[in-house]
Scaffold this motif. Structure first.
Motif, mmCIF file in Angstrom:
data_model
loop_
_atom_site.group_PDB
_atom_site.id
_atom_site.type_symbol
_atom_site.label_atom_id
_atom_site.label_comp_id
_atom_site.label_asym_id
_atom_site.label_seq_id
_atom_site.Cartn_x
_atom_site.Cartn_y
_atom_site.Cartn_z
ATOM 1 N N LYS A 1 54.149 70.761 8.063
ATOM 2 C CA LYS A 1 54.446 69.500 8.749
ATOM 3 C C LYS A 1 55.151 69.759 10.076
ATOM 4 O O LYS A 1 54.815 69.152 11.105
ATOM 5 N N ILE B 1 52.721 71.091 12.705
ATOM 6 C CA ILE B 1 51.899 70.028 13.315
ATOM 7 C C ILE B 1 52.710 69.255 14.346
ATOM 8 O O ILE B 1 52.226 68.957 15.450
ATOM 9 N N ASP C 1 51.985 69.196 18.367
ATOM 10 C CA ASP C 1 51.752 67.923 19.053
ATOM 11 C C ASP C 1 52.542 67.816 20.354
ATOM 12 O O ASP C 1 52.215 66.981 21.210
ATOM 13 N N ARG D 1 46.787 73.599 14.958
ATOM 14 C CA ARG D 1 46.981 72.228 14.461
ATOM 15 C C ARG D 1 45.756 71.777 13.656
ATOM 16 O O ARG D 1 45.902 71.168 12.589
ATOM 17 N N GLN E 1 45.744 70.809 9.678
ATOM 18 C CA GLN E 1 45.355 69.458 9.246
ATOM 19 C C GLN E 1 44.020 69.447 8.504
ATOM 20 O O GLN E 1 43.484 68.372 8.205
ATOM 21 N N ASP E 2 43.476 70.641 8.226
ATOM 22 C CA ASP E 2 42.191 70.772 7.521
ATOM 23 C C ASP E 2 41.027 70.150 8.287
ATOM 24 O O ASP E 2 40.015 69.753 7.691
ATOM 25 N N ILE E 3 41.168 70.097 9.609
ATOM 26 C CA ILE E 3 40.068 69.613 10.449
ATOM 27 C C ILE E 3 39.070 70.743 10.704
ATOM 28 O O ILE E 3 37.857 70.523 10.736
#
Length: 391
Positions: free
Chosen positions: A6, A9, A13, A46, A50-52
């Motif tokens: 967390k 991320i 950002d 990131r 975020q599993d993107i």
């Protein structure tokens, strides 16, 4: 410092993708790939967190190619903590790998075992068997001629009027391969009135394990050092890579590069012999970008009468040493090294001062391979000799 997913991320950002970091990134300048730039890597970190995007081999390659030189931090207008981002990413997502077998780890962690390894290396060189060692392990080509290993005292008292006390961080590579710099450091500090403590339980700073993504090992090393050093007195480092790691992970201790500390001392009673030589200074990335103490080296060396102290052109570019990077990413490391060697040859450098053992080993090996004769020395070795060390 380490972050949670967390926190990673949130920190990622904070990057506004302005691109001011791009010209400062060695790998981006070489590849021209956005994925090999700081802002590109941050976007990848990131997205994976975020599993993107998948945590796959391609992602690993872009992160592994990062030198952790942290030049991007110095250029970032938003002060993004890239060091914490890449350390955390390697710990959480990069497949664990090591340049050392598991059985070798105790020789890094425990000083008495590290001393055994140092003796074996020294005896191998004395027996003229280092050529055989290089055939067995290509990494052995980086080894310089080493001095006889030292059994350190727990404390070295000030030579003259006592003005204070410091602790000296040995470092695993420094202790094994460059004890001359450590002995010179003790000599100078004693001359200036400082007791020098050498805690027996100190160990590796953990930076190489962290670079390999081995957070368990690096955490054990940090914990051991946490207990080894007195928080009330400065902890001095001679290798800026160690200093950067300790600075990040031992925030309660007073970590200082030795050159920066020496610039706070009273030199008025110390006679310094002249040296009519031009000395070029190579700025290690960790000293410039993390400890932010590189200017102290120039100020210290300028105390030598007759000396001409010059910055090596291109100092803002990493030499490619970067701890274990020279072994794990040899193509990029050697490409960066070639730029440095060209600069050294173009400027007819005879004496090169550098404050990091990794830079010293990498550059000295490149010079040997190209048959270029340059004295690559720690600045403390140079100043120590001018005040009587080794005479």
């Amino acid at each position: 410092m380490s972050l949670s997913i967390k926190e990673l991320i949130v920190e990622a950002d904070r990057c506004v993708a302005c691109g001011l970091c791009l010209p400062h990134c060695p790998t981006y300048r070489k590849t021209g790939s956005e994925a090999d730039s700081p802002r590109g890597r941050i976007q990848l970190m990131r997205a994976v967190a975020q599993d993107i995007l998948p945590n796959n081999t391609r992602f690993n390659e872009h992160i592994d190619l990062c030198l952790s030189c942290r030049s991007c931090e110095s250029a970032c207008p938003n002060n993004v903590n890239y060091g914490a981002l890449v350390d955390t990413t390697r710990a959480l997502f990069i497949h664990k790998k090591s340049i050392l077998p598991a059985l070798a780890k105790p020789f890094i962690r425990y000083r008495h075992l590290a001393n055994i390894a140092s003796w074996l290396l020294w005896l191998t060189q004395q027996a003229k068997l280092d050529g055989l060692l290089k055939k067995i392990s290509p990494a052995a080509k980086l080894l310089p001629p080493i001095d006889k290993p030292v059994t350190w005292n727990s404390m070295y008292p000030a030579t003259f009027q006592r003005k204070g006390a410091v602790s000296l961080f040995l470092g695993c590579a420094g202790n094994a391969l460059d004890n001359q710099t450590l002995k010179a450091s003790i000599y100078v500090l004693n001359k200036l009135g400082f007791d020098v403590h050498v805690p027996s339980r100190q160990t590796c700073c953990g930076s190489i394990a962290r670079q390999m993504g081995d957070t368990d090992e690096s955490s054990k090393l940090v914990a051991q050092n946490q207990l080894s050093f007195d928080q009330t007195i400065p902890v001095l480092t001679t290798a800026s890579g160690c200093g950067a790691g300790l600075n990040d992970y031992l925030p309660d201790h007073k970590i200082q590069d030795i050159s920066a500390f020496l610039m706070t001392c009273d030199w008025t009673t110390i006679p310094i012999k002249p040296l009519n030589e031009r000395i070029y200074v190579q700025d290690p990335c960790t000293l410039r970008n993390v400890q932010k103490s590189h200017q102290a080296v120039y100020t210290l060396l300028k105390k030598i009468p007759g000396s001409d102290i010059q910055a090596l052109p291109g100092n803002s570019q990493c030499c490619g040493g970067a701890g274990a990077y020279m072994l794990t990413q040899s193509d990029m490391a050697n490409s960066l090294l070639d730029d440095k060697l060209t600069t050294i040859k173009t400027n007819s450098v005879a004496i090169l001062a550098t404050s990091n053992i990794g830079c010293s080993l990498h550059i000295a090996n490149g010079l040997r391979e190209k048959n270029i004769t340059v004295a690559v020395l720690h600045p403390i070795q140079i100043i120590a000799k001018q005040i009587g060390y080794g005479v």
